[in-house]
Motif scaffolding. Structure first.
Motif, PDB file in Angstrom:
ATOM      1  N   GLU A  54      43.097  43.532  48.082  1.00 47.31           N
ATOM      2  CA  GLU A  54      43.884  44.615  47.732  1.00 47.31           C
ATOM      3  C   GLU A  54      43.577  45.696  47.084  1.00 47.31           C
ATOM      4  OE1 GLU A  54      46.663  42.436  45.443  1.00 47.31           O
ATOM      5  OE2 GLU A  54      47.477  41.065  46.875  1.00 47.31           O
ATOM      6  N   GLN A  55      42.137  45.549  46.263  1.00 47.64           N
ATOM      7  CA  GLN A  55      41.572  46.517  45.606  1.00 47.64           C
ATOM      8  C   GLN A  55      40.633  47.353  46.229  1.00 47.64           C
ATOM      9  OE1 GLN A  55      39.917  44.291  42.091  1.00 47.64           O
ATOM     10  NE2 GLN A  55      42.102  43.695  41.568  1.00 47.64           N
ATOM     11  N   LYS A  56      40.068  47.058  47.298  1.00 45.35           N
ATOM     12  CA  LYS A  56      39.239  47.572  48.128  1.00 45.35           C
ATOM     13  C   LYS A  56      39.249  48.864  48.634  1.00 45.35           C
ATOM     14  CE  LYS A  56      35.331  46.806  51.588  1.00 45.35           C
ATOM     15  NZ  LYS A  56      34.748  45.815  52.613  1.00 45.35           N
ATOM     16  N   GLN A  57      40.325  49.129  49.133  1.00 43.58           N
ATOM     17  CA  GLN A  57      40.978  50.367  49.706  1.00 43.58           C
ATOM     18  C   GLN A  57      41.166  51.254  48.749  1.00 43.58           C
ATOM     19  OE1 GLN A  57      44.260  49.953  52.454  1.00 43.58           O
ATOM     20  NE2 GLN A  57      44.135  52.241  53.171  1.00 43.58           N
ATOM     21  N   ARG A  89      29.362  43.804  44.578  1.00 45.47           N
ATOM     22  CA  ARG A  89      28.269  42.527  44.378  1.00 45.47           C
ATOM     23  C   ARG A  89      29.649  41.349  44.155  1.00 45.47           C
ATOM     24  NH1 ARG A  89      25.559  41.893  38.484  1.00 45.47           N
ATOM     25  NH2 ARG A  89      27.898  41.772  37.831  1.00 45.47           N
ATOM     26  N   ALA A  90      30.773  41.618  43.505  1.00 46.03           N
ATOM     27  CA  ALA A  90      31.793  40.598  43.457  1.00 46.03           C
ATOM     28  C   ALA A  90      32.071  39.973  45.145  1.00 46.03           C
ATOM     29  CB  ALA A  90      32.821  41.068  42.647  1.00 46.03           C
ATOM     30  N   GLU A  91      32.204  41.189  45.770  1.00 49.64           N
ATOM     31  CA  GLU A  91      32.691  40.830  47.302  1.00 49.64           C
ATOM     32  C   GLU A  91      31.583  39.952  47.975  1.00 49.64           C
ATOM     33  OE1 GLU A  91      34.173  43.467  51.184  1.00 49.64           O
ATOM     34  OE2 GLU A  91      32.898  44.334  49.737  1.00 49.64           O
ATOM     35  N   LYS A  92      30.302  40.271  47.596  1.00 52.34           N
ATOM     36  CA  LYS A  92      29.278  39.465  48.117  1.00 52.34           C
ATOM     37  C   LYS A  92      29.238  38.056  47.594  1.00 52.34           C
ATOM     38  CE  LYS A  92      25.588  39.017  50.707  1.00 52.34           C
ATOM     39  NZ  LYS A  92      25.002  37.667  50.226  1.00 52.34           N
ATOM     40  N   GLU A  93      29.502  38.020  46.502  1.00 52.04           N
ATOM     41  CA  GLU A  93      29.567  36.671  45.690  1.00 52.04           C
ATOM     42  C   GLU A  93      30.629  35.811  46.335  1.00 52.04           C
ATOM     43  OE1 GLU A  93      29.716  37.634  41.610  1.00 52.04           O
ATOM     44  OE2 GLU A  93      27.551  37.950  41.265  1.00 52.04           O
TER      45      GLU A  93
END
Length: 241
Positions: free
Chosen positions: A94-97, A118-122
């Motif tokens: 929801e927050q990426k775009q 970094r949070a997305e990769k984790e």
């Protein structure tokens, strides 16, 4: 001389490549250190820490030949871990775009974007780890564990709402009792008012009837008096004949 002319360019290229490699290594180390020092995007993953603690305790008790942690407890902890992962993955989607749009406009800095990446990769690594752990307990459980975790989370949310509604039942019942009492009181007042209306109408009709009777009596007496004494004009007419 020919060797010297060839050695100089190669030496220059070697020095240049060495400098670039050194610069790249230092840049990556500095970038990694900066990324490590950034504030995490999400709070600490408590469910993951609980699962790892239980797993470590199970291995420790197995080595010491003690009673191991029940497998059902480990599975339940893994399910709760997967449920928390679902919430975080949905938040990232929801927050990426919106965050990318703000980054293009220059409203946010690169530091915030690096934290998000970094949070997305984790979370990607976390999801793969959960799937591998689920498959270690039962074959192909990793394919459905997140669906089971979603259903479990939905049931927990439903129970929480039901408890919240149950907590307000007494207050709502008191409000409805008070409202019903006020409505009943209003109805009783209307019924009393309707009962008083016929009595008032009856007394009014009685007064009207008595007044009409008195008027009729006066008219009858007046007519009687008129018939007993004839009018003077009529007597004069009889004399002329």
């Amino acid at each position: 001389m020919d060797w010297l002319t060839l050695v100089v360019p190669f030496a220059y290229l070697g020095v240049l490549i060495g400098c670039l490699a050194t610069f790249s290594s230092l840049y990556r180390r500095r970038k990694a250190a900066k990324a490590a020092s950034l504030e995490p995007w999400f709070p600490p993953h408590l469910q993951r820490d609980i699962y790892h603690s239980l797993l470590h305790l199970d291995q420790q008790q197995q080595n010491e030949k003690k009673t191991r942690v029940p497998e059902t407890v480990l599975k339940a902890a893994l399910l709760r871990r997967a449920a928390e992962d679902i919430k975080r993955v949905m938040a990232i989607r929801e927050q990426k775009q919106a965050l990318a749009l703000l980054l293009q406009r220059g409203s946010v800095g690169d530091e915030l974007w690096q934290r998000f990446l970094r949070a997305e990769k984790e979370m990607e690594d976390e999801v793969r780890d959960v799937v591998a752990e689920a498959n270690s307990y039962a074959p192909n459980w990793g394919q459905v564990i997140f669906q089971s975790a979603r259903e479990m989370d939905a049931n927990a949310t439903y129970r929480a709402r039901m408890e919240e509604y149950q907590a307000t039942v007494a207050e709502e019942r008191a409000w409805w009792d008070k409202k019903r009492a006020s409505i009943q009181e209003g109805f009783m007042k209307e019924l009393d008012a309707e009962k008083e209306r016929p009595a008032t109408a009856a007394s009014t009709a009685t007064n009207t009837t008595s007044t009409t009777s008195d008027d009729d009596a006066v008219l009858v007496e007046a007519e009687k008096e008129g018939t007993s004494s004839p009018a003077p004009g009529k007597k004069k007419k009889k004399g002329k004949k």
